[in-house]
Motif scaffolding. Structure first.
Motif, PDB file in Angstrom:
ATOM      1  N   LEU A   1      83.792   6.627 -38.108  1.00  0.00           N
ATOM      2  CA  LEU A   1      83.550   7.862 -37.355  1.00  0.00           C
ATOM      3  C   LEU A   1      82.768   8.888 -38.162  1.00  0.00           C
ATOM      4  CD1 LEU A   1      86.954   8.265 -35.476  1.00  0.00           C
ATOM      5  CD2 LEU A   1      84.841   7.157 -34.710  1.00  0.00           C
ATOM      6  N   GLN A   2      82.998   8.966 -39.467  1.00  0.00           N
ATOM      7  CA  GLN A   2      82.265   9.932 -40.278  1.00  0.00           C
ATOM      8  C   GLN A   2      80.786   9.558 -40.359  1.00  0.00           C
ATOM      9  OE1 GLN A   2      83.418  12.939 -41.562  1.00  0.00           O
ATOM     10  NE2 GLN A   2      81.191  13.152 -41.758  1.00  0.00           N
ATOM     11  N   ALA A   3      80.508   8.266 -40.540  1.00  0.00           N
ATOM     12  CA  ALA A   3      79.108   7.817 -40.582  1.00  0.00           C
ATOM     13  C   ALA A   3      78.434   8.059 -39.239  1.00  0.00           C
ATOM     14  CB  ALA A   3      79.048   6.338 -40.949  1.00  0.00           C
ATOM     15  N   LEU A   4      79.187   7.889 -38.162  1.00  0.00           N
ATOM     16  CA  LEU A   4      78.648   8.137 -36.824  1.00  0.00           C
ATOM     17  C   LEU A   4      78.340   9.614 -36.636  1.00  0.00           C
ATOM     18  CD1 LEU A   4      78.066   6.371 -34.332  1.00  0.00           C
ATOM     19  CD2 LEU A   4      80.304   7.007 -33.445  1.00  0.00           C
TER      20      LEU A   4
ATOM     21  N   TYR B   1      78.285  -6.436 -35.407  1.00  0.00           N
ATOM     22  CA  TYR B   1      78.060  -5.230 -36.195  1.00  0.00           C
ATOM     23  C   TYR B   1      77.208  -4.233 -35.414  1.00  0.00           C
ATOM     24  CZ  TYR B   1      79.439  -8.179 -40.180  1.00  0.00           C
ATOM     25  OH  TYR B   1      80.115  -9.027 -41.026  1.00  0.00           O
ATOM     26  N   SER B   2      77.465  -2.948 -35.667  1.00  0.00           N
ATOM     27  CA  SER B   2      76.567  -1.862 -35.264  1.00  0.00           C
ATOM     28  C   SER B   2      76.161  -1.166 -36.554  1.00  0.00           C
ATOM     29  CB  SER B   2      77.271  -0.883 -34.328  1.00  0.00           C
ATOM     30  OG  SER B   2      77.738  -1.536 -33.167  1.00  0.00           O
ATOM     31  N   PHE B   3      74.868  -0.921 -36.732  1.00  0.00           N
ATOM     32  CA  PHE B   3      74.435  -0.369 -38.018  1.00  0.00           C
ATOM     33  C   PHE B   3      73.235   0.557 -37.857  1.00  0.00           C
ATOM     34  CE2 PHE B   3      72.128  -4.293 -37.350  1.00  0.00           C
ATOM     35  CZ  PHE B   3      70.854  -4.057 -37.837  1.00  0.00           C
ATOM     36  N   ASN B   4      73.023   1.349 -38.899  1.00  0.00           N
ATOM     37  CA  ASN B   4      71.888   2.254 -38.983  1.00  0.00           C
ATOM     38  C   ASN B   4      70.670   1.431 -39.397  1.00  0.00           C
ATOM     39  OD1 ASN B   4      69.923   4.107 -39.696  1.00  0.00           O
ATOM     40  ND2 ASN B   4      71.335   5.492 -40.726  1.00  0.00           N
TER      41      ASN B   4
ATOM     42  N   VAL C   1      76.769  -0.005 -42.173  1.00  0.00           N
ATOM     43  CA  VAL C   1      77.551  -0.432 -41.023  1.00  0.00           C
ATOM     44  C   VAL C   1      78.258   0.766 -40.389  1.00  0.00           C
ATOM     45  CG1 VAL C   1      79.473  -1.873 -40.256  1.00  0.00           C
ATOM     46  CG2 VAL C   1      77.875  -2.732 -41.971  1.00  0.00           C
ATOM     47  N   LEU C   2      78.103   0.881 -39.090  1.00  0.00           N
ATOM     48  CA  LEU C   2      78.768   1.927 -38.323  1.00  0.00           C
ATOM     49  C   LEU C   2      79.985   1.393 -37.578  1.00  0.00           C
ATOM     50  CD1 LEU C   2      75.551   3.505 -36.760  1.00  0.00           C
ATOM     51  CD2 LEU C   2      76.831   4.390 -38.714  1.00  0.00           C
ATOM     52  N   ARG C   3      79.941   0.118 -37.270  1.00  0.00           N
ATOM     53  CA  ARG C   3      81.060  -0.498 -36.548  1.00  0.00           C
ATOM     54  C   ARG C   3      81.087  -1.992 -36.860  1.00  0.00           C
ATOM     55  NH1 ARG C   3      81.793  -1.648 -30.025  1.00  0.00           N
ATOM     56  NH2 ARG C   3      84.057  -1.973 -30.076  1.00  0.00           N
ATOM     57  N   LYS C   4      82.282  -2.530 -36.947  1.00  0.00           N
ATOM     58  CA  LYS C   4      82.465  -3.969 -37.141  1.00  0.00           C
ATOM     59  C   LYS C   4      83.643  -4.404 -36.281  1.00  0.00           C
ATOM     60  CE  LYS C   4      83.572  -7.465 -40.652  1.00  0.00           C
ATOM     61  NZ  LYS C   4      83.888  -7.715 -42.089  1.00  0.00           N
TER      62      LYS C   4
END
Length: 436
Positions: A201-204, A247-250, A256-259
């Motif tokens: 959540l912080q990276a998001l 994965y969801s990533f920048n 990685v934003l989500r795994k």
């Protein structure tokens, strides 16, 4: 755990490889979109921008012939080579599909709307992708699907079909409110001590500061000027394998934003393509527009010249000699043109050649007939005298033409039914997996 084709260490590099190798397949899409919208091409300022729209008409009407009502499906269970499924379970699943999943599969429109959209896009591009996923909202927690922008999905390099891919990348664009909604929803779910969010959540939250306009490649024809909206770009990667990680990533950093694990018990990728036609070479299939493009451009050019000539005939140019008061030269009944006192002054209408006007109906009929012939469409809009010589106007010939239309529609209908069956099966598997 199945073999992992992508992991946290190679997300960015594999994504860049996929984009660089796959983007060539989008090279003709601007032209296809322009023709599907009946927009003019390279029209000079003095020329009219009228188009014939024969190709656009085919794109608009064929989906309505293929999908005439909201599709559904029948659930069947098989055991080995003989069908010995549990009828009671089948009935429960059928109820689940008809009364829960399909009525709530509304992301991007109703099931009927999305079905028509998928057929239309497959005609334009050659194929159309759809993503199956689980939607978690206050009034619905279950399976859904949405039609994707074909320019935002990238195959594993070297693959020529969606079913052959071991992994796929999906570029997604989120508004700032979308990001806020994800963060808020995850925080609310976290109030349940048994819930563990799959998002960083912080990276998001930090990613919101990099919001920008969409990449030009993700836009379609005529959408490049829409620069007011800003989006957060996130890439999702889906890979085959039971229990494998998604994965969801920048895409800029690879962080990685989500795994999360593949929820499908079959271990399949939740993206399914509806193909208009496949040749085993192009991974996105063959567009119905590709063979009509040059003929349509030629027909549009003739239309523009025809309208231009009609305008010239209606208000022809005037040749003036000497000192003439041009304000007196008006094209209206009983008009008087004052030439002044100079006997050498003169004004006369320029007579233009009428060949184009006289031959236009025949040229139009031939070009239009060829386009309809290529798309296996009926030639009912032009007369026997001016139509394509390749179209018979006898009852037997008209019947033969209709048979060709039926064969083409039946083929496309089969393609659609196969695709929707895949989508529905994946939605059912995802829905059940999330509720077990």
């Amino acid at each position: 755990m199945s073999f992992s084709f992508v992991n946290e260490q190679n997300l960015k590099t594999e994504y860049e490889k996929a984009v660089n190798s796959f983007r060539v397949n989008f090279s003709d899409f601007d032209e296809y979109e322009r023709l599907a919208e009946a927009k003019p091409k390279d029209v000079a300022p003095e020329q009219p921008d009228v188009t014939d729209a024969t190709t656009a008409s085919f794109v608009e009407t064929r989906p309505k012939a293929i999908v005439q009502k909201s599709p559904t499906g029948k659930v069947s269970l098989f055991r080995g080579r003989n069908r010995t499924g549990n009828t009671d379970v089948e009935e429960v699943m059928a109820e689940l599909v008809d009364n829960v999943i399909l009525p709530n599969a509304t992301t991007g429109g109703s099931v009927l709307t999305k079905s028509l959209m998928a057929v239309r896009k497959s005609i334009i591009y050659g194929s159309c992708p759809a993503l199956c996923f689980v939607r978690n909202e206050a009034n619905y927690f279950g399976a859904d699907f949405q039609i994707l922008n074909i320019r935002d999905v990238f195959f594993e390099p070297g693959k020529t079909s969606d079913k052959d891919c071991n992994y796929m990348f999906l570029t997604a664009y989120y508004t700032l409110s979308d990001i806020d909604s994800i963060i808020n929803n995850e925080k609310e779910l976290a109030e349940d001590k048994d819930y563990r969010t799959t998002w960083n959540l912080q990276a998001l939250e930090d990613l919101k500061y990099s919001a920008t306009s969409k990449d030009a490649e993700s836009n379609g024809f005529g959408e490049y000027d829409n620069t007011d909206a800003v989006f957060v770009k996130i890439v999702h990667v889906f890979q085959k394998g039971v229990g494998n990680s998604f994965y969801s990533f920048n895409p800029e950093t690879g962080s990685v934003l989500r795994k999360w694990q593949n929820p499908d018990p079959r271990g399949l990728i939740p993206i399914h393509y509806l193909y208009y036609d496949q040749d085993g070479k192009s991974p996105l299939g063959k567009s119905a527009i590709r063979l009509t493009a040059r003929l349509q451009n030629m027909l549009d050019h003739h239309f523009q010249n025809y309208q231009f000539e009609v305008g010239v005939k209606s208000a022809p140019p005037t040749k003036i000699r000497g000192n003439v008061d041009v304000s007196t030269i008006k094209y209206e009944p009983y008009a008087i043109w004052d030439m002044g006192e100079n006997p050498d002054s003169n004004a006369e209408v320029v007579r233009t050649d009428s060949t184009l006007l006289n031959t236009f109906p025949q040229v139009q009929g031939i070009l239009k007939g060829n386009i309809l012939n290529i798309t296996n469409n009926g030639d009912t809009s032009i007369s026997a005298e001016t139509g394509s010589p390749g179209f018979s106007k006898t009852p037997a010939g008209v019947k033969a033409q209709q048979n060709r239309v039926d064969v083409n529609d039946n083929y496309l209908r089969h393609q659609f039914e196969s695709w929707f069956g895949d989508v529905l099966e994946t939605m059912l598997n995802l829905h059940i997996a999330e509720h077990i």
